[in-house]
Design an enzyme around this catalytic site. Structure first.
Site, PDB file in Angstrom:
ATOM      1  N   ASP A  75       0.818  -1.221   0.000  1.00 20.22           N
ATOM      2  CA  ASP A  75       0.000   0.000   0.000  1.00 20.22           C
ATOM      3  C   ASP A  75       0.845   1.261   0.000  1.00 20.22           C
ATOM      4  O   ASP A  75       0.394   2.315   0.397  1.00 20.22           O
ATOM      5  CB  ASP A  75      -0.926  -0.012   1.226  1.00 20.22           C
ATOM      6  CG  ASP A  75      -0.127  -0.014   2.525  1.00 20.22           C
ATOM      7  OD1 ASP A  75       1.099  -0.229   2.466  1.00 20.22           O
ATOM      8  OD2 ASP A  75      -0.715   0.199   3.585  1.00 20.22           O
ATOM      9  N   GLU A  76       2.094   1.159  -0.429  1.00 16.98           N
ATOM     10  CA  GLU A  76       2.977   2.303  -0.315  1.00 16.98           C
ATOM     11  C   GLU A  76       3.951   2.336  -1.489  1.00 16.98           C
ATOM     12  O   GLU A  76       4.440   1.277  -1.898  1.00 16.98           O
ATOM     13  CB  GLU A  76       3.789   2.154   0.977  1.00 16.98           C
ATOM     14  CG  GLU A  76       3.966   3.438   1.733  1.00 16.98           C
ATOM     15  CD  GLU A  76       4.649   3.192   3.081  1.00 16.98           C
ATOM     16  OE1 GLU A  76       5.127   4.166   3.649  1.00 16.98           O
ATOM     17  OE2 GLU A  76       4.710   2.039   3.548  1.00 16.98           O
TER      18      GLU A  76
END
Lengths: 374, 377
Positions: free
Chosen positions: A87-88
């Site tokens: 998610d990054e």
């Protein structure tokens, strides 16, 4: 993420992670964080802090596709995207058309936020900055749903009031050491003498000095850094003494580590076993193999041998945690041989073909759709 | 024993036989070379007492015959450094000390009892075949390197000799590649299938460099030994027992693509790619594209070193069939290209990843197969 599947969780304190008595928090909603819950915390401790929290088990199979879509949207924005997790990611916006115009980067960032919200229903926080460190600290500061813009050159000023622990390079131990010196903010760290920092902390001291001054020359590396190692471990709800259970656990780990290796087109030269006795003594043993492996069976065999060796040398005691890791990863290249002359390698290749088949069945029908017999 | 000989003759003989001597041995005498003086020649012999023995004969002027062993390393280093003049050698029988003098240099070297030297068993001449030295040498140089270096499967450390009528088929394979050379014999020979240690044949290849005419190859009746007789030199080797795999089955039949290139250019580009490949897994990637609209086809040869750099070379090629993408260990490619003596070579491939069949153009006597590497393209 879990809120996408269950809208009733919205605005509630939610803890995602293992429910068992030794479970660990994988992530906590912002509502839960207000009570002091955070990831990597024992679930029992988090529930003491926030008894009303709703506990949801981790369902990684749900996150994968969303993460892929998210990364695809980033890839469509810039050719230089470095993924640093599901998610990054870091996105290099310098090459964008009209990048001389500072507003272009902002438009691109807004575009990503809108697309991810509209198409995936997830809020993303972004920080536009001149360096990776500032972008990372800034995007954390912009959470849960914000956009921050730190003009190039303003890095040091922006970072100065932030807690020094927010710098990616400062982990718990480094943070504690700095706290002992009454260094709590980035600004306080920046005020320290560079030579003194080096004497005290070595290379990390120099890097801290640079980062605290907003100096971070690290470039965005497209594709992300390839994983250095892949591992799985489990803390048993009750300490385990039965050897069969341990072997079974190792095979399950091998199954997952193997699948990760195959997905990443990597092979492991080294297999590592991690074991924690009931008294919390933790041991690791590793073995470097003649030829890099990828097959579940090869990983299992190496794990079992390491376990047997460890029991031989240390005696057998109740086991609290058991982990299996693959390290020394290399690209998935294999010299094929004549099957007639190299029968043992033909066997390995058949096992690897079988693993790939199982992987694709699981991908289509779910993790539990197919299992190996005993 | 009292004699004199030329420095260059003795030097040549000692270097030829020294190759048989093992690097380490439990038997000290195997580090020695045996000298036997008789008539007008000295016979030098060395052996590892296991798989290989070499004897070499030089002319000398012998006043008194006899024999002695001397430490090979000391003697050959000493003789190699002497001027190109006459060497006088005298053995004091009782003390086994050999005095050597050449120009104004004198040496004394301690020897051992020649009767303790491991006997080199004679090879009975049950089946002797004659083969032309230069052609045999060329055949060996194209095959021997493909034998296995590790002895996990002993038969693969040897070269398979299959003789039938006037045909001698030499084959070697290490599990990843196969080399086959078929020689025509001047005379018909009886059928025979044996495995000769590649190490012995590598030494034989060196000895053959100075042989001019036909040499004779003799396999003993028991099927345990082979002798190569070059006239002035003889090499005896223990045969490897076992069954050699059926190599004919390993050569793919037919192909879907055929790429024809110049050996020199291909070798040069592979050499360059290998510099980049050596920090990875030695992978050299080949992409052969057929020419379109009258344009010539091409072969690209590329390699990359993770985090260091990449390289891509291109050469003209005649490509028949579909585009080919195949990866090989660069060393395997180089080693076969180095021993080809034709101007052009063809690489045949089938479905991917496919073994590469390498055939020198206009020379049906040789075929080489390299197994590919499985890579992510």
């Amino acid at each position: 993420m879990e809120r996408l599947h269950d809208p009733s969780l919205i605005d509630q304190p939610v803890l995602v992670g293992g429910h068992g008595r030794r479970g660990v928090v994988a992530t906590a909603s912002y509502e839960a964080r207000r009570f002091g819950c955070h990831s990597a915390q024992p679930m029992s401790q988090a529930l003491r802090l926030c008894p009303q929290a709703i506990v949801v088990p981790s369902r990684f199979d749900r996150y994968g596709p969303v993460s892929r879509d998210f990364h695809r949207m980033l890839d469509e924005t810039s050719p230089a995207v470095e993924s640093v997790g599901i998610d990054e990611a870091y996105v290099d916006l310098t090459g964008l058309e009209g990048s001389a115009d500072p507003a272009a980067a902002r438009r691109a960032a807004e575009g990503i936020r809108t697309r991810v919200r509209d198409e995936l229903g997830i809020a993303v926080s972004i920080c536009i900055a001149g360096s990776r460190t500032t972008a990372k600290v800034g995007s954390d500061a912009a959470k849960p749903d914000g956009l921050l813009d730190v003009p190039p050159g303003d890095d040091a000023r922006f970072l100065a009031p932030r807690p020094v622990r927010e710098l990616p390079l400062v982990g718990p131990n480094f943070g504690a050491a700095l706290a002992a010196l009454s260094v709590h903010t980035v600004g306080q760290a920046a005020a320290l003498d560079r030579d003194w920092l080096e004497q005290r902390f070595g290379r990390a001291g120099i890097v801290l000095h640079d980062r605290a001054h907003g100096v971070d020359p690290t470039a965005v590396r497209p594709g992300g850094r390839p994983a250095r190692s892949i591992s799985r471990e489990v803390t048993f709800s009750n300490d385990v003494t039965e050897i069969d259970t341990l072997h079974h656990t190792l095979r399950r780990h091998a199954e997952r580590v193997g699948a990760d290796l195959r997905r990443a087109n990597r092979r492991a030269r080294t297999v590592t076993l991690k074991l924690r006795w009931s008294d919390f003594t933790t041991l690791t043993r590793s073995r470097t193999l003649d030829r890099p492996v990828q097959a579940t069976s090869a990983l299992t065999a190496a794990g079992n041998e390491l376990l047997a060796e460890l029991f031989r040398s240390q005696g057998q005691r109740p086991v609290r945690l058991l982990g299996l890791g693959a390290a020394n990863l290399v690209d998935d290249v294999t010299q094929l041989g004549f099957d007639e002359l190299r029968p043992e390698e033909a066997t390995t290749r058949r096992q690897e073909d079988l693993d790939r088949t199982l992987d694709s069945i699981r991908k289509r029908f779910g993790d539990r759709s197919v299992n190996r017999g005993p | 024993m009292r004699l004199s000989c030329q420095q260059e003759d003795l030097h040549r003989g000692l270097s030829a036989v020294a190759r048989a001597i093992p690097a380490r041995s439990a038997l000290p005498i195997t580090q020695h070379v045996l000298l036997t003086a008789d008539g007008d020649q000295i016979t030098l012999s060395a052996t590892d007492a296991e798989t290989i023995a070499i004897t070499y004969t030089i002319t000398a002027s012998i006043d008194e015959g006899g024999s002695i062993t001397m430490p090979s390393r000391l003697l050959s280093d000493f003789v190699a450094t002497l001027p190109r003049e006459n060497i006088e050698m005298t053995l004091a029988e009782r003390s086994r000390q050999v005095s050597l003098s050449c120009a104004r240099n004198d040496a004394s070297i301690g020897g051992m009892d020649p009767d303790d030297f491991p006997p080199i068993p004679p090879v009975d001449d049950s089946a002797t075949i004659s083969v032309e030295a230069a052609r045999f040498r060329r055949a060996l140089s194209q095959v021997v390197f493909a034998a296995a270096a590790d002895d996990s499967r002993p038969v693969l450390t040897g070269v398979h000799f299959a003789i039938d009528g006037t045909e001698m088929r030499l084959a070697a394979a290490d599990g990843f590649r196969l080399a086959v050379h078929t020689l025509e014999l001047p005379d018909s020979a009886s059928e025979c299938s044996v495995i000769v240690p590649a190490r012995a044949l590598a030494e034989l290849t060196r000895l053959l460099a100075e042989a001019e005419d036909a040499i004779s190859v003799t396999f003993n009746a028991a099927g345990t030994q082979v002798q190569f007789d070059l006239g002035h030199a003889k090499l005896v080797a223990q045969l490897i027992q076992g069954t050699f795999p059926d190599t004919q089955r390993l050569i793919p039949e037919g192909h879907t693509s055929r790429t024809e290139v110049a050996v020199g250019e291909f070798n040069r580009e592979t050499r360059i790619a290998q510099i980049f490949a050596r920090d990875g897994s030695g992978i050299v990637r080949l992409v052969a594209s057929p020419g379109e609209g009258g344009a010539p086809g091409r072969l690209t040869i590329s390699a990359r070193a993770e985090e260091l750099g990449t390289n891509e070379g291109e050469i003209d090629a005649i490509v028949e069939g579909e585009e080919v993408k195949v990866a090989f260990n660069g060393r395997y490619l180089r080693e076969v290209l180095d021993v080809l003596d034709t101007d052009r070579v063809a690489i045949e491939t089938q479905d991917q990843p496919s073994p590469g069949v390498i055939r020198p153009l206009g020379d049906d006597s040789y075929v080489h197969v390299i197994m590919p590497m499985f890579v992510q393209w």
